[in-house]
Design a protein around this motif. Sequence first.
Motif, short mmCIF file in Angstrom:
data_model
loop_
_atom_site.label_atom_id
_atom_site.label_comp_id
_atom_site.label_asym_id
_atom_site.label_seq_id
_atom_site.Cartn_x
_atom_site.Cartn_y
_atom_site.Cartn_z
N HIS A 262 55.15 33.38 40.25
CA HIS A 262 54.72 33.45 41.66
C HIS A 262 53.26 33.10 41.85
O HIS A 262 52.89 32.54 42.89
N ASP B 66 55.43 40.75 43.46
CA ASP B 66 56.08 39.54 43.98
C ASP B 66 56.62 38.75 42.79
O ASP B 66 55.98 38.69 41.74
N HIS C 62 49.09 40.87 40.64
CA HIS C 62 48.57 39.52 40.82
C HIS C 62 47.51 39.53 41.91
O HIS C 62 47.29 40.55 42.57
N HIS D 86 46.95 38.15 44.88
CA HIS D 86 47.09 37.91 46.32
C HIS D 86 46.57 39.11 47.11
O HIS D 86 46.69 40.25 46.68
N HIS E 216 48.06 42.47 47.58
CA HIS E 216 48.21 43.28 46.36
C HIS E 216 46.87 43.78 45.81
O HIS E 216 46.83 44.76 45.07
ZN LIG Z 1 51.97 37.27 46.13
#
Ligand SMILES: [Zn+2]
Length: 360
Positions: free
Chosen positions: A118, A138, A59, A61, A64
């Motif tokens: 998430h 996550d 994902h 974020h 990551h």
């Molecule tokens: Zn995250």
Amino acid sequence: MSEAGTLRIISGVGAKGPACFLLEAQGKRLMLDLGYGPQPGLWPNVDDVGRVDALLLTHSHKDHIGGLSLLPKIGNPPIFATEITAKRLPAGTEVHPLPMKGRGDVLGIPVDTGRNGHAPGGIWMRFHAGTGLLYTGDYSTESALYAFDPLPKSRTVVFDCSYGEDDTPLAERLKILAPHLAGDVLLPAPADGRGPDIALHLYRAGKAIRFDDATRAAVRDLTGAARGYLRDEVEADLAKLADAALPPGEPSGATFATPADGSGGATAKLFEQWENKAQPAIVFTGYIPPGTPADRLVKSGRAKFLRWNVHPRLSDNIAQLRATGAATVIPAFCDSKLLPALQAALAPANVTMDKVLTLV
Ligand SMILES: [Zn+2]
């Protein structure tokens, strides 16, 4: 059983830090996530990793994907991610698609994916190395906004243990948060995560909502064509919210601003206006990296930190990991001090934070 591959922990196990794992299986070397932070200046060390065949991203974020500038050090491998994650990568990044839910193919290696509950477009990944390796990235089972697909069967699981032993359900958190959100409040929160989730909750409760540009754009994007990553029956309310939300102005109602740590953008501007005044309340709901403006405001007492769950609590992990039937589980994104407690909570699974793991 014969060896089916190797998992190497490059970063993300033993302490809160950027996600970066290396799976070696079927003659290929696959990197899983390449993050940065969340503490300023924290990079994964990929100096000794060597050439990688592909990078897969769970994902968008920062912890990551924020390490993409390190790609030349690992041979500039092709990147695989969902279409929605791909849109959130730096402009011009070439991405090979992974499904949000289904079976993808990475250089001839099948990978099963499901929605992580998430972040927009966020997924978990399961590889068929031996009897299976699942990397959750996550995840959250509690979001009213983002859909979650239960974790599949897998012998080995690297799981999101960001909250360690914390077992407070979101319903309980809402009770704790309620008095702090009752008046006029500034909520710095990620636009691609808990910001829209909290806004939807408050909007449904009748509160006036204000959005900075990034949060407004993210909510508009969520309400666009059916995206496939939202829970059922959320879109109508979200569309109404997007129409009703005002821009930041008076400190009235709930104002959502990015970034969550106040290091720039709309949040930094609103801090300038409001941090030396008594109102509005300022409430942070997620991890606060040390040394950031958010950290300063909480330490000075001007702002409060009250968590809104976006990761699994301990009971969620116990239930999800039991359903996978995993024999070996690796807690990610938490402190190594928690290992004995996690071993007790997750028995009879073998709970390990070893840096190299042979898959069978
Ligand atoms: Zn995250």
